[in-house]
Structures are given as C-alpha cells and as structure tokens.
Design a protein around this motif. Structure first.
Motif, mmCIF file in Angstrom:
data_model
loop_
_atom_site.group_PDB
_atom_site.id
_atom_site.type_symbol
_atom_site.label_atom_id
_atom_site.label_comp_id
_atom_site.label_asym_id
_atom_site.label_seq_id
_atom_site.Cartn_x
_atom_site.Cartn_y
_atom_site.Cartn_z
ATOM 1 N N THR A 95 12.035 6.212 1.544
ATOM 2 C CA THR A 95 10.781 5.814 0.897
ATOM 3 C C THR A 95 10.721 6.326 -0.535
ATOM 4 O O THR A 95 10.346 5.594 -1.459
ATOM 5 C CB THR A 95 9.572 6.356 1.692
ATOM 6 O OG1 THR A 95 9.624 5.842 3.028
ATOM 7 C CG2 THR A 95 8.255 5.952 1.046
ATOM 8 N N THR B 5 7.141 14.572 2.099
ATOM 9 C CA THR B 5 5.908 14.025 2.679
ATOM 10 C C THR B 5 6.193 12.762 3.483
ATOM 11 O O THR B 5 5.621 12.565 4.561
ATOM 12 C CB THR B 5 4.899 13.707 1.563
ATOM 13 O OG1 THR B 5 4.687 14.889 0.786
ATOM 14 C CG2 THR B 5 3.575 13.238 2.129
ATOM 15 N N TRP B 6 7.087 11.890 2.975
ATOM 16 C CA TRP B 6 7.472 10.682 3.685
ATOM 17 C C TRP B 6 8.914 10.868 4.158
ATOM 18 O O TRP B 6 9.151 11.551 5.132
ATOM 19 C CB TRP B 6 7.305 9.466 2.794
ATOM 20 C CG TRP B 6 5.858 9.067 2.622
ATOM 21 C CD1 TRP B 6 5.131 8.233 3.411
ATOM 22 C CD2 TRP B 6 4.965 9.504 1.575
ATOM 23 N NE1 TRP B 6 3.832 8.131 2.952
ATOM 24 C CE2 TRP B 6 3.701 8.886 1.831
ATOM 25 C CE3 TRP B 6 5.081 10.346 0.477
ATOM 26 C CZ2 TRP B 6 2.588 9.086 1.016
ATOM 27 C CZ3 TRP B 6 3.974 10.547 -0.352
ATOM 28 C CH2 TRP B 6 2.742 9.931 -0.075
ATOM 29 N N GLN C 237 0.805 -1.211 0.000
ATOM 30 C CA GLN C 237 0.000 0.000 0.000
ATOM 31 C C GLN C 237 0.845 1.271 0.000
ATOM 32 O O GLN C 237 0.496 2.255 -0.635
ATOM 33 C CB GLN C 237 -0.942 0.013 1.217
ATOM 34 C CG GLN C 237 -1.904 1.209 1.250
ATOM 35 C CD GLN C 237 -2.704 1.355 -0.036
ATOM 36 O OE1 GLN C 237 -3.263 0.384 -0.548
ATOM 37 N NE2 GLN C 237 -2.756 2.562 -0.598
ATOM 38 N N LEU C 238 1.979 1.258 0.710
ATOM 39 C CA LEU C 238 2.830 2.448 0.749
ATOM 40 C C LEU C 238 3.359 2.782 -0.647
ATOM 41 O O LEU C 238 3.427 3.956 -1.030
ATOM 42 C CB LEU C 238 3.995 2.252 1.726
ATOM 43 C CG LEU C 238 4.946 3.445 1.890
ATOM 44 C CD1 LEU C 238 4.203 4.696 2.373
ATOM 45 C CD2 LEU C 238 6.089 3.097 2.850
ATOM 46 N N ASN D 126 0.129 12.237 -9.210
ATOM 47 C CA ASN D 126 -0.913 13.257 -9.063
ATOM 48 C C ASN D 126 -0.352 14.670 -9.037
ATOM 49 O O ASN D 126 -1.084 15.629 -9.282
ATOM 50 C CB ASN D 126 -1.721 13.020 -7.779
ATOM 51 C CG ASN D 126 -2.924 12.133 -8.023
ATOM 52 O OD1 ASN D 126 -3.566 12.232 -9.059
ATOM 53 N ND2 ASN D 126 -3.218 11.256 -7.078
ATOM 54 N N MET E 147 1.849 2.168 -3.455
ATOM 55 C CA MET E 147 0.726 2.746 -4.185
ATOM 56 C C MET E 147 0.478 4.187 -3.764
ATOM 57 O O MET E 147 0.272 5.072 -4.603
ATOM 58 C CB MET E 147 -0.532 1.909 -3.964
ATOM 59 C CG MET E 147 -0.473 0.511 -4.567
ATOM 60 S SD MET E 147 -0.275 0.522 -6.374
ATOM 61 C CE MET E 147 -1.895 1.138 -6.872
ATOM 62 N N SER E 148 0.520 4.444 -2.459
ATOM 63 C CA SER E 148 0.244 5.794 -1.944
ATOM 64 C C SER E 148 1.274 6.797 -2.454
ATOM 65 O O SER E 148 0.926 7.883 -2.918
ATOM 66 C CB SER E 148 0.237 5.780 -0.413
ATOM 67 O OG SER E 148 -0.792 4.962 0.082
ATOM 68 N N VAL E 149 2.554 6.421 -2.361
ATOM 69 C CA VAL E 149 3.612 7.350 -2.784
ATOM 70 C C VAL E 149 3.585 7.522 -4.303
ATOM 71 O O VAL E 149 3.715 8.649 -4.812
ATOM 72 C CB VAL E 149 5.001 6.850 -2.323
ATOM 73 C CG1 VAL E 149 6.093 7.815 -2.786
ATOM 74 C CG2 VAL E 149 5.035 6.706 -0.806
ATOM 75 N N SER E 150 3.396 6.433 -5.041
ATOM 76 C CA SER E 150 3.352 6.510 -6.504
ATOM 77 C C SER E 150 2.215 7.415 -6.960
ATOM 78 O O SER E 150 2.391 8.273 -7.839
ATOM 79 C CB SER E 150 3.176 5.121 -7.111
ATOM 80 O OG SER E 150 4.262 4.290 -6.800
ATOM 81 N N GLN E 151 1.041 7.234 -6.378
ATOM 82 C CA GLN E 151 -0.105 8.059 -6.746
ATOM 83 C C GLN E 151 0.124 9.513 -6.370
ATOM 84 O O GLN E 151 -0.282 10.429 -7.097
ATOM 85 C CB GLN E 151 -1.372 7.515 -6.086
ATOM 86 C CG GLN E 151 -1.848 6.219 -6.725
ATOM 87 C CD GLN E 151 -2.943 5.526 -5.943
ATOM 88 O OE1 GLN E 151 -3.288 5.929 -4.840
ATOM 89 N NE2 GLN E 151 -3.493 4.456 -6.505
ATOM 90 N N HIS E 152 0.819 9.734 -5.251
ATOM 91 C CA HIS E 152 1.126 11.105 -4.825
ATOM 92 C C HIS E 152 1.983 11.816 -5.862
ATOM 93 O O HIS E 152 1.675 12.946 -6.259
ATOM 94 C CB HIS E 152 1.853 11.074 -3.477
ATOM 95 C CG HIS E 152 2.366 12.412 -3.031
ATOM 96 N ND1 HIS E 152 1.599 13.323 -2.337
ATOM 97 C CD2 HIS E 152 3.581 13.015 -3.202
ATOM 98 C CE1 HIS E 152 2.304 14.409 -2.086
ATOM 99 N NE2 HIS E 152 3.516 14.247 -2.602
#
Length: 346
Positions: A129, A124-125, A51-52, A62, A54-59
């Motif tokens: 990461t 952000t992270w 999930q991490l 986007n 996916m979250s970072v990639s989408q960030h």
C-alpha cells in the motif's frame, strides 16, 4: 556560524556567534502568507477517487516535517520577483508532494516503523500500500506540473526525479559495502537529497522567467543539500535520538554508506586494525549488538571532525552561490537556512 539581520534587506551579511542562529519560524515568517496558502494546497491537490489513496496520502502528509523544500521555492520566487505568485505557491506544494513520496518509499526500503515519532504508512497499512501510494504522489505531482504548460519546468522535474531514483538505487547498490568511497557517497546524496533542493530553487527561476540565475540557484541547492545530508549523517552518531526520531547508529545497522562510516573505516584501517575489522563486519552484516562500542569507534576515529569540516565547506559554497543572486531579505532568508542547518553541529 553566521547570522543575518532581517531588518535591513540590503545590508551585507553580519557575523555573530552560533547561538544567535535564526529559528525556522523566523525564516518562515518572511513568506508567512505564501507559506500558509502553499501548505493548504499540499492537501488540496489530492483528488484520488480511491479512498485508501486519500487516507494514506493524508496520513503521510499529516506526519508533517518542516516543509523546507517548498519554503526554499517560495523564498527564491520572492527573491526574484517580490510579489505574490499563485504559481510559485502551487509549485512549492508540488515539491513537497514529491518529497513526501520519496519519504514513503524510503520507509519501505528501510523497514521503518516510525518517522518523526509517528507510525509510517508501511507500518500502519503494509509495504504494498505504501509503495503504491508513493507512486500515486509522484504521478499526481506530474499531473499537476502539466498545468503550468512549461516544457522547461517539466524537463527540470522529470530529469530531477530520475536522478532522485538513481540516487536511491545507488545507495541500495552500496548497502553493506565496507569498500564504498567518499565519491560513491557524494554521488548518492547528489541524487537522493540535493537534487530536490536544486529543483526547488531552479523551478522558481523558470516560473519568474529569470533563468539567468539558474546556475547560481543550482549551485546553492546542490551545496546546501550536500551540507544538509552530511549533517544528518553526522548526527546519526552524535545527535539527540529523541529529537531525531530514531536511534543513534541506525544508519550503521541498516548498512547505509554514509560519510562518517566511510571515513571512519579509512582512518581506522591505518590506526586501529581491530577496530577497523569490527566496524567493517558491522557494515557488511548489519549486526550491531555492540552498537555503543561501534558508535564510539566512529567518534574516536576522527571521522566526525572530518565530516563536520566537509559540511561547513559545503555550507560556505552554498553561501557563496547566494552572492550571485539579488540581494534582499528573501536571499537573507536562504542564507539563514544555511546557518540554521549548520548550527545543528554546534
């Protein structure tokens, strides 16, 4: 600069004033349906079980950007064969994924907190990461490239990705080096910027089985990429910081060997020894408490006029390369991209 009419796909290029340069939206509209599908595929191609990731990639995806490299792939594919190509759309999405990965890594190297006015992944992270997700995006890009079952396409992208990494390392090698030469700069940008433009153009030729056009497409990609990067570097000393999403002189404080700084040092060495020493020390140390004065030194040295001329020369070479390609509205769209980029100097 010049501009081209979209209404006549076979007309010769017409010249007009700089303020008539086309907008990016105008150029994108030429392949609007392809572009929309491609844009969705950039997100749809992410399939990590973590999930991490996916979250970072989408960030980072986007965070946006103009998607210029995939737009070039779509324009080239249509220029060579004017029919919808799911493969071309897929390759364009992969090109954007690779570009995003390089930006993530750049932000870590530069310790950037923002890109295009939005927080970076490393801010952000954290750096670890961001680096690992950048690695994932590169790995996923090649995972998707395998599906084309094209060894020439894999070779183009694997060779090109090596060149991109080498360009980044060369830039790091010359960081804070006041003795860097224009030749060093050209080697750096050939890798870190122009190579992906070349991959975006030549990949379309491989997909469309029109490899006879690969030399001209390579020339276009290289010279357009060179012009694009030189223009960006000029704007670091003369642009609008709000529009650029960074402060003027950031490249100088980071010790990056950009052409405006390299040429300014060369010119100041013969005309203003005190100014030369100021700028040399700033490049070497990265300390720029007198940033406005240093920016004025670069501007007053004549460096930006030289760099602007170099950018326009590269633009003309890119435009000349287009003359060897099929003449239609998609080629005109590529021509208009060169105009749009150069219009930023006006």
């Amino acid at each position: 600069m010049t501009s081209t009419s979209l209404t006549d796909s076979t007309s010769s290029v017409s010249l007009s004033a700089p303020n008539t340069a086309p907008s990016y939206a105008d150029i994108q509209s030429i392949v609007a349906s392809d572009f929309e599908i491609m844009d969705k595929q950039v997100f749809g191609s992410l399939n990590s079980k973590v999930q991490l990731v996916m979250s970072v990639s989408q960030h980072v995806i986007n965070a946006g950007g103009k998607r210029m490299r995939p737009l070039i792939t779509l324009l080239c594919a249509r220029m060579l064969n004017d029919a919808p190509s799911q493969q071309a759309m897929h390759l364009a999405a992969i090109t954007e994924m690779l570009h995003t990965a390089t930006l993530v890594h750049d932000d870590v190297i530069d310790e950037s907190g923002q890109r295009r006015g939005k927080p970076t992944a490393n801010a952000t992270w954290d750096n670890a990461t961001a680096v690992l997700v950048g690695d994932y995006l590169i790995a996923r890009s090649f995972n998707l490239l395998v599906d084309f079952e094209s060894l020439p396409l894999l070779k183009l992208f694997s060779d090109g990705t090596c060149d991109i990494a080498e360009g980044e390392v060369l830039q790091l090698q010359h960081q804070h080096n006041p003795s860097a030469l224009e030749a060093d700069y050209l080697r750096i940008i050939d890798g870190k910027t122009s190579r992906l433009f070349m991959m975006a153009t030549q990949g379309a030729a491989i997909l469309q089985d029109q490899t006879q056009y690969m030399p001209a497409l390579a020339d276009f990609g290289q010279h357009f990429g060179n012009a694009f990067q030189i223009i960006d570097d000029v704007l670091d000393y003369s642009g609008d910081s709000e529009l650029m999403g960074k402060n003027l002189g950031d490249d100088l404080s980071e010790g990056k060997p950009t052409l405006p700084t390299i040429k300014a040092l060369e010119l100041l060495k013969n005309s203003n020894q005190a100014g030369y020493e100021q700028l040399r020390i700033a490049v070497q140390t990265g300390k720029t408490p007198n940033a406005e004065q240093l920016i004025a030194l670069v501007r007053d040295s004549g460096s930006l006029a030289y760099c602007t001329q170099r950018a326009l020369e590269e633009t003309r070479l890119a435009q000349q390369a287009l003359n060897q390609l099929p003449d239609n509205r998609y080629r005109q769209g590529l021509y208009q991209l060169t105009e749009m980029a150069s219009a930023r100097l006006v």
